[in-house]
Each structure stands twice: as C-alpha cells, then as structure tokens.
Scaffold this motif. Sequence first.
Motif, PDB file in Angstrom:
ATOM      1  N   VAL A 154       0.806  -1.220   0.000  1.00  0.00           N
ATOM      2  CA  VAL A 154       0.000   0.000   0.000  1.00  0.00           C
ATOM      3  C   VAL A 154       0.844   1.276   0.000  1.00  0.00           C
ATOM      4  O   VAL A 154       0.295   2.365   0.046  1.00  0.00           O
ATOM      5  CB  VAL A 154      -0.983  -0.004   1.202  1.00  0.00           C
ATOM      6  CG1 VAL A 154      -1.991  -1.117   1.085  1.00  0.00           C
ATOM      7  CG2 VAL A 154      -0.229  -0.101   2.522  1.00  0.00           C
ATOM      8  N   GLU A 155       2.159   1.117  -0.077  1.00  0.00           N
ATOM      9  CA  GLU A 155       3.039   2.297   0.046  1.00  0.00           C
ATOM     10  C   GLU A 155       2.755   3.349  -1.021  1.00  0.00           C
ATOM     11  O   GLU A 155       2.898   4.527  -0.786  1.00  0.00           O
ATOM     12  CB  GLU A 155       4.528   1.909  -0.040  1.00  0.00           C
ATOM     13  CG  GLU A 155       5.055   1.173   1.166  1.00  0.00           C
ATOM     14  CD  GLU A 155       4.723  -0.304   1.103  1.00  0.00           C
ATOM     15  OE1 GLU A 155       4.239  -0.781   0.046  1.00  0.00           O
ATOM     16  OE2 GLU A 155       4.932  -0.984   2.120  1.00  0.00           O
ATOM     17  N   ARG A 156       2.367   2.903  -2.217  1.00  0.00           N
ATOM     18  CA  ARG A 156       2.194   3.883  -3.287  1.00  0.00           C
ATOM     19  C   ARG A 156       0.820   4.560  -3.267  1.00  0.00           C
ATOM     20  O   ARG A 156       0.513   5.358  -4.138  1.00  0.00           O
ATOM     21  CB  ARG A 156       2.486   3.249  -4.645  1.00  0.00           C
ATOM     22  CG  ARG A 156       1.445   2.326  -5.166  1.00  0.00           C
ATOM     23  CD  ARG A 156       1.916   1.609  -6.404  1.00  0.00           C
ATOM     24  NE  ARG A 156       2.925   0.612  -6.100  1.00  0.00           N
ATOM     25  CZ  ARG A 156       3.473  -0.192  -7.001  1.00  0.00           C
ATOM     26  NH1 ARG A 156       3.135  -0.087  -8.255  1.00  0.00           N
ATOM     27  NH2 ARG A 156       4.366  -1.105  -6.661  1.00  0.00           N
ATOM     28  N   HIS A 157       0.013   4.215  -2.260  1.00  0.00           N
ATOM     29  CA  HIS A 157      -1.325   4.796  -2.161  1.00  0.00           C
ATOM     30  C   HIS A 157      -1.274   6.325  -2.193  1.00  0.00           C
ATOM     31  O   HIS A 157      -2.019   6.976  -2.926  1.00  0.00           O
ATOM     32  CB  HIS A 157      -1.960   4.293  -0.854  1.00  0.00           C
ATOM     33  CG  HIS A 157      -3.274   4.915  -0.522  1.00  0.00           C
ATOM     34  ND1 HIS A 157      -3.409   5.862   0.464  1.00  0.00           N
ATOM     35  CD2 HIS A 157      -4.497   4.748  -1.034  1.00  0.00           C
ATOM     36  CE1 HIS A 157      -4.663   6.237   0.541  1.00  0.00           C
ATOM     37  NE2 HIS A 157      -5.358   5.578  -0.360  1.00  0.00           N
ATOM     38  N   GLY A 158      -0.347   6.908  -1.418  1.00  0.00           N
ATOM     39  CA  GLY A 158      -0.259   8.369  -1.312  1.00  0.00           C
ATOM     40  C   GLY A 158       0.024   9.023  -2.652  1.00  0.00           C
ATOM     41  O   GLY A 158      -0.626   9.992  -3.037  1.00  0.00           O
ATOM     42  N   ILE A 159       0.956   8.445  -3.377  1.00  0.00           N
ATOM     43  CA  ILE A 159       1.350   9.081  -4.640  1.00  0.00           C
ATOM     44  C   ILE A 159       0.247   8.905  -5.690  1.00  0.00           C
ATOM     45  O   ILE A 159      -0.042   9.818  -6.470  1.00  0.00           O
ATOM     46  CB  ILE A 159       2.732   8.559  -5.128  1.00  0.00           C
ATOM     47  CG1 ILE A 159       3.320   9.508  -6.176  1.00  0.00           C
ATOM     48  CG2 ILE A 159       2.697   7.187  -5.687  1.00  0.00           C
ATOM     49  CD1 ILE A 159       4.452  10.330  -5.674  1.00  0.00           C
ATOM     50  N   LEU A 160      -0.391   7.744  -5.679  1.00  0.00           N
ATOM     51  CA  LEU A 160      -1.492   7.526  -6.637  1.00  0.00           C
ATOM     52  C   LEU A 160      -2.629   8.510  -6.367  1.00  0.00           C
ATOM     53  O   LEU A 160      -3.216   9.088  -7.281  1.00  0.00           O
ATOM     54  CB  LEU A 160      -2.022   6.087  -6.536  1.00  0.00           C
ATOM     55  CG  LEU A 160      -1.074   4.987  -7.009  1.00  0.00           C
ATOM     56  CD1 LEU A 160      -1.677   3.618  -6.755  1.00  0.00           C
ATOM     57  CD2 LEU A 160      -0.738   5.143  -8.492  1.00  0.00           C
ATOM     58  N   LEU A 161      -2.907   8.688  -5.091  1.00  0.00           N
ATOM     59  CA  LEU A 161      -3.966   9.613  -4.696  1.00  0.00           C
ATOM     60  C   LEU A 161      -3.599  11.037  -5.115  1.00  0.00           C
ATOM     61  O   LEU A 161      -4.436  11.795  -5.617  1.00  0.00           O
ATOM     62  CB  LEU A 161      -4.116   9.532  -3.168  1.00  0.00           C
ATOM     63  CG  LEU A 161      -5.398  10.032  -2.546  1.00  0.00           C
ATOM     64  CD1 LEU A 161      -6.609   9.453  -3.231  1.00  0.00           C
ATOM     65  CD2 LEU A 161      -5.415   9.642  -1.068  1.00  0.00           C
ATOM     66  N   HIS A 162      -2.348  11.364  -4.941  1.00  0.00           N
ATOM     67  CA  HIS A 162      -1.887  12.699  -5.330  1.00  0.00           C
ATOM     68  C   HIS A 162      -2.065  12.903  -6.839  1.00  0.00           C
ATOM     69  O   HIS A 162      -2.589  13.929  -7.288  1.00  0.00           O
ATOM     70  CB  HIS A 162      -0.418  12.866  -4.929  1.00  0.00           C
ATOM     71  CG  HIS A 162       0.050  14.277  -5.000  1.00  0.00           C
ATOM     72  ND1 HIS A 162      -0.122  15.167  -3.971  1.00  0.00           N
ATOM     73  CD2 HIS A 162       0.645  14.973  -6.001  1.00  0.00           C
ATOM     74  CE1 HIS A 162       0.362  16.345  -4.321  1.00  0.00           C
ATOM     75  NE2 HIS A 162       0.832  16.251  -5.555  1.00  0.00           N
TER      76      HIS A 162
END
Length: 439
Positions: free
Chosen positions: A379-387
């Motif tokens: 789930v680490e890339r959740h933040g960047i995808l959301l951004h």
Amino acid sequence: MPTHIKNNIYAIIGNSAAGLAAIESIRRVDQSSRIVNISNQPQRPYSRCLLSYYLAGQYDKDILWIRPEDYYKKYDTEVLLNTAVTGADIKNKTLEISGKKKISFDKLLIATGASAKFLNIKGADKKGVFVLRTLEDADGILRMLPNVKNACILGGGLIGLRAAYALKRRGVAVHVIVKSEHIFSQMLDAEAADIMRQHLEVNGIEISTGLEAAEISGKDSVDGVILDDGNRLDCQLIIIGKGVAANLGIVKGQVKADMGILADERLETDRKDIYAAGDAAQAYDVLEEKNNVNQIWPAAIRQGKIAGLNMAGEEIKYEGSYGTNSLDFFDLAVMSFGVVKPKGGGFEELIALDAKRRLYRKIVVKGERIVGGVLINDVERHGILLHLALQKIDISDIKDILADEYFDFGKVIPLIKRQTNLFIRPEYKDTCVTYSPLY
Ligand SMILES: Cc1cc2nc3c(=O)[nH]c(=O)nc-3n(C[C@H](O)[C@H](O)[C@H](O)COP(=O)(O)OP(=O)(O)OC[C@H]3O[C@@H](n4cnc5c(N)ncnc54)[C@H](O)[C@@H]3O)c2cc1C
C-alpha cells in the motif's frame, strides 16, 4: 475587527468531526460572537474510528477522547450535551430543544452525522442485537462478551468486518453473513474481496455470502439466527453492519436533500445561512465528479472547517472530497479510493494480481487520469497515486509502470512538478487554503 464580523449566534448541531472543526474555524476569524453547540451525545467528543479497536481491546477508553476536557472553555462555546434538537424552523431561524425550549440562531451548521441502519426482521428487538456506531454500542457489546461464545455479523462492509475482527481478537467464534456475492461490496471489486475473504477465513472468521438473516431466535435474549435458506446458526450476540444513513430528520422538507443534505461549494444548503457538513451532507466528490456522500472522518473534518470559515464570513471554496478506506486485518493491509468498480464506458483498469502472495493492485484510469484504485498488501504507493488522481495529472507517460511491482517514484515526481505549480492547484492559489491530497 474585519467588517464582515457581526455579533452572530452560531448554532452547531453535533459535536463530532464536522461540528468541532466548524467551531475551531469560526473562532479563527470571529472571537466575539456566540457559539452554541448542541449534541444528543452525553459525552465529550470521541473518535468513532477507534471504536472497533476499543472493542478489540487494542485501545483503552482514554484514547478515544479527541478533545481535552476544557475544550469548550478554550473555544468560548456554550455546549448542551445529552440534548436532542427535536425540530428546526429554518425560516424563523429557531431550533427546538428536547421538545420544549427554543434557541434562536443567525447561522446554523447541521453536523448531525449518520446512524447505523437497523434490520427490521422478527426478533431484532431481542437482547444481544447491536449496531456499532456509538460508544454506548461498543460498551453494550463489551458488557455482553463474558457470556458470548458465538457471534453473527449481519453485513460484510467495513463496520461489520471490523466488528468481526475485534470479536475474533476477543476469542469469540465469528460468522459473517453477507447478502452480496462478495464482502466489502462498496469498497472493493470482486478480485480484491476474494483475497480478503480467503485471508479472513484462514484466520478463523467464517463467511457466508449470498445469504440473509430471516429471523433472530431466542426468548428475551438472542440464541441464534435463522437464515433465508432455512439454516440456523447458534449465537449469543448479533452485530448488524448494514451501512449508515445520514441524519436528516430535523430539517426534512426544509432544505434540499438526496442521500444527504445537499451542500454547495461553500457548504451552504439551498437555504441562506444554513450549512451542512460531515456524514449528514452530500457535497462535491472530486474523483466521481458529482455530488456524493463520502461518510468518512477526514471529509467530515474538512467540510466542517470550510463550512465554519464561510459561516464566519470568509469566502472559501470547498475543493471536494473523495471516498477512501483503509484496513488492516491480521497484518494484511488494504486501501481503496475513488472509483473502484467503474460503470459505463471510458474507463481503463491497470491490474496486477498475485493471489498466492495476496497481492493486488488496481488503478482505474479515465481520460489519462487516475480516478480510483485498490491496493492490497503493497500500500506504500497509495499516497502518490492519490496525489496523481487529486491533482488530475495526465499519466499517459507513466501508465505502463503504475501497477508494476517495482514502482519508480523517480519517474513520477518530475511529472507532477511539470504539470502542477508546486503542488497547489491554481484555483486555490489566491485563497488561504493550501490544497492537501490527504485533507
Ligand atoms: C466503528 C466505526 C469506525 C469508523 N472508522 C472510520 C475510519 O477508519 N476512517 C474514517 O475515515 N471514518 C471512519 N468512520 C466514519 C467516521 O466516524 C464518520 O465519518 C464521522 O464520525 C462523521 O463525523 P460527523 O461529525 O459528520 O458525524 P458523527 O460522528 O456521526 O456525529 C454526529 C453528531 O451529531 C449529534 N446529533 C445527531 N442528531 C442530533 C440531534 N437531533 N440533536 C443533537 N445532536 C445530534 C450526535 O450526537 C453526534 O455528536 C467510522 C465509523 C464507525 C462507526
């Protein structure tokens, strides 16, 4: 003192995420007007999000309080706890309190939240049938636990499964009954839901899908549930997790509402000086690109904050919310946001699935922009995808790597920098609100 500040009376119904955020915003710009906060909740503010962790025994009650005891004094706010607003006369700007007293206001915030839907089947009034929405619900369940060996959860959504997980951690045998074909039907697609189901089952939670409770059996107290296929399950505790509905009752017919009270880009309703925020409100959704109810804590805070500023005379545009959820069951993390199960044309789904490793990534794209996604176990890339999604970045240059196992953040940052101006959306540059993808 700025000219727009008068001696107002602000009435705020509800003392949870949205109501408190509004109080704090109002006081930022107006230190002199009267604020009255009315809540039918007996206690000072607490976090609903932590209730299932409290139920699980992971947190003590002390952790639940989200504001100190002197909060209302600090914010110079009159508080009426354990007090229900029983009626509202929007035209004459008065509220009826506990069926008797009247309170006048100049500006009103409806931050009444939502209530858990109940299941009206035979036997649902027996002792041992609960929902999980309030601290009283959690305490009621905890009091029952010494006499509970088996529990049934009716509903396979976020709250139902969090309750299931909590009870399992308490050593109770748990059976989840789900009407839909898969669990988390609002939050996950079928593939992701299957991974989660297997993981929960391996960890001892029984799940039956495509079934519904037809009747609850027992004398005064629950002793079982009869399903619509005729089978009966023994249990001494039932938790209904069938979703929530916005609390609209007190203003019904007086302000425009759909699934929630319709709020415009200032979070004002169709009636002047009447605002709505939080689970009770239906406002703009940036990823769905339409009005929506996003009944989550960060959306309630953000809406309360913007509504409060506008009530106090500022002119702040609400950028919109989005649906997002995150869970962690038996060390398996899952996150989802925005459009998860696209309906209609024009969508593309970038998918990586490794069922053995319980790994799933799905990114939903529309017009070269990310509009939603599901991530399990990575789930680490959740933040960047959301951004990327919230900044509406054109991802055509990096589409081929978005769902890859080895995600190269180095390729993404320059793209964001090229397409945005220091991460602030141009339309908010002139306001005091810095846009944050995580609220
Ligand atoms: C078990 C559980 C777990 C959750 N987990 C998460 C999570 O992990 N992440 C997340 O983002 N969200 C989560 N949520 C959702 C989140 O708690 C809500 O989105 C949030 O509480 C909404 O805040 P609110 O201020 O709009 O309304 P609420 O928290 O529902 O509060 C409404 C307030 O209005 C008062 N009120 C209502 N009607 C009246 C009336 N007639 N008169 C007087 N007072 C009234 C109530 O007493 C209460 O104070 C969870 C919810 C639950 C129940």
